[in-house]
Enzyme design. Structure first.
Site, short mmCIF file in Angstrom:
data_model
loop_
_atom_site.label_atom_id
_atom_site.label_comp_id
_atom_site.label_asym_id
_atom_site.label_seq_id
_atom_site.Cartn_x
_atom_site.Cartn_y
_atom_site.Cartn_z
N ASP A 187 -11.46 4.43 0.87
CA ASP A 187 -10.93 3.49 1.70
C ASP A 187 -10.34 2.21 1.50
O ASP A 187 -11.15 1.77 1.24
CB ASP A 187 -12.39 3.81 2.42
N CYS A 262 3.55 -1.26 12.32
CA CYS A 262 4.87 -1.15 13.39
C CYS A 262 4.94 -1.11 14.58
O CYS A 262 4.90 -0.35 15.40
CB CYS A 262 5.47 0.26 12.54
#
Length: 349
Positions: A187, A262
């Site tokens: 993580d 993005c």
């Protein structure tokens, strides 16, 4: 949200509906890459020279870091590459050389974050959300830029939380045959401290390319036209902040971290950066990177933006947000006060 000027809106929509062009980089040591590029020019770019219906290959020259014409864009979709025997040969060649590690098929925008990291062979580098690995491969290539030093002193730690995507990451980078990388499956918001000689490793360069709503990938992922809603960005901001916070904690003094998405949504960009700068006030600052990408068309970072609710309602301040929406739309998603804005320099993008 006024992200696009009115006089550019029609052109913007038209561009989103065009097929995504094929882009690639030639990889490896310089003498090898120049030999591969010569072969591509002489044997596979020839059909473009005599054609009146196909655009000629376009060199991606948005950075001084790609000298020698080693990154290219073909204004062709994958379907068009299959449309003639000559183009089919080019497609097969690109696929074959990609498998050998001589070419990396990578979108032009994906090439930008590693470029602005300004990587040197001695740098310790962390890629926090690395899979599928095209940026990681590019970073490794930058480490090996000095052909006289085949094994640099720097290294790359590439991490991804998704176990299956880590296998894709391994496949992507092992083709480069570099001894200077390791892969982690963890993580990113809770990365452990790594030690050497009983000292915690701090990284000179960190790429923090976080999970995002992806609304900037509409050309590649047409399904997003139906699935996207404004709530996606709001729900992801907390994990983005946790990942970037851990990145700052692992960054060496004087180091550089690149945060990238993005997405075009300011909640995931300007609002996020504003929060991070205020959280680490005086310890980090936002750099201007326009001089590093002289051929790339950009706009300054926003200093004002609104928030759009689930039903397309527009909020210009937190005071306008109804109570039943305040768990989703939070105060720190809105622009800070003018005096704080002046200190943050959000225009530096």
């Amino acid at each position: 949200m006024n992200l696009v000027p009115d006089d550019e809106w029609d052109a913007f929509l038209a561009a989103l509906k065009e097929p995504l062009p094929v882009t690639f980089r030639v990889t490896g040591f310089r003498t090898h890459t120049f030999a591969i590029m010569h072969l591509i020019r002489e044997r596979y770019f020839q059909p473009f020279e005599s054609s009146t219906t196909i655009d000629k290959p376009k060199e991606l020259n948005f950075s001084y870091r790609y000298p020698g014409s080693l990154s290219w864009q073909l204004n062709l979709s994958r379907n068009q590459l299959r449309s003639s025997p000559e183009l089919q040969k080019l497609k097969e060649f690109l696929y074959e050389q990609t498998e050998h590690g001589n070419i990396s098929r990578q979108e032009a925008v994906s090439m930008i974050p590693p470029l602005v990291l300004d990587i040197q062979p001695h740098h310790k580098i962390l890629d926090m959300c690395a899979a599928p690995g095209s940026k990681t491969a590019q970073i490794i290539e930058c480490l090996h830029r000095d052909e006289s030093n085949p094994i640099p002193s720097g290294f790359v730690i590439a991490n991804d939380v998704d176990n299956k995507r880590c296998y894709t990451l391994v496949h992507q980078v092992k083709r480069l045959e570099s001894p200077c990388f390791a892969i982690m499956n963890h993580d990113a918001s809770n990365l452990p401290n790594l030690k050497t000689n009983d000292r915690n490793i701090l990284f000179d360069r960190i790429l923090c390319d976080v999970p995002c709503s992806g609304d900037g990938t509409l050309r590649k992922n047409p399904d997003l036209w139906k699935k996207w809603n404004p709530g996606h960005a709001s729900s992801l901001q907390s994990i983005q902040l946790r990942i970037a916070t851990r990145g700052i904690q692992l960054l060496a003094p004087g180091g550089l971290m690149v945060y990238s998405t993005c997405s075009m949504n300011p909640i995931e960009n300007e609002a996020f950066v504003s929060q991070l700068l205020q959280k680490f006030q005086g310890q980090i600052s936002l750099m201007n990177i326009n001089d590093k990408l002289p051929g790339l068309r950009t706009i300054p970072g926003l200093k004002s933006w609104c928030i759009i609710g689930k039903n397309q309602e527009i909020y210009n301040s937190f005071g306008e947000v109804p109570k039943n929406m305040q768990s989703l739309v939070r105060p720190n998603m809105f622009p800070p006060s003018n005096d704080i804005l002046e200190q943050l320099h959000l225009e530096r993008w």
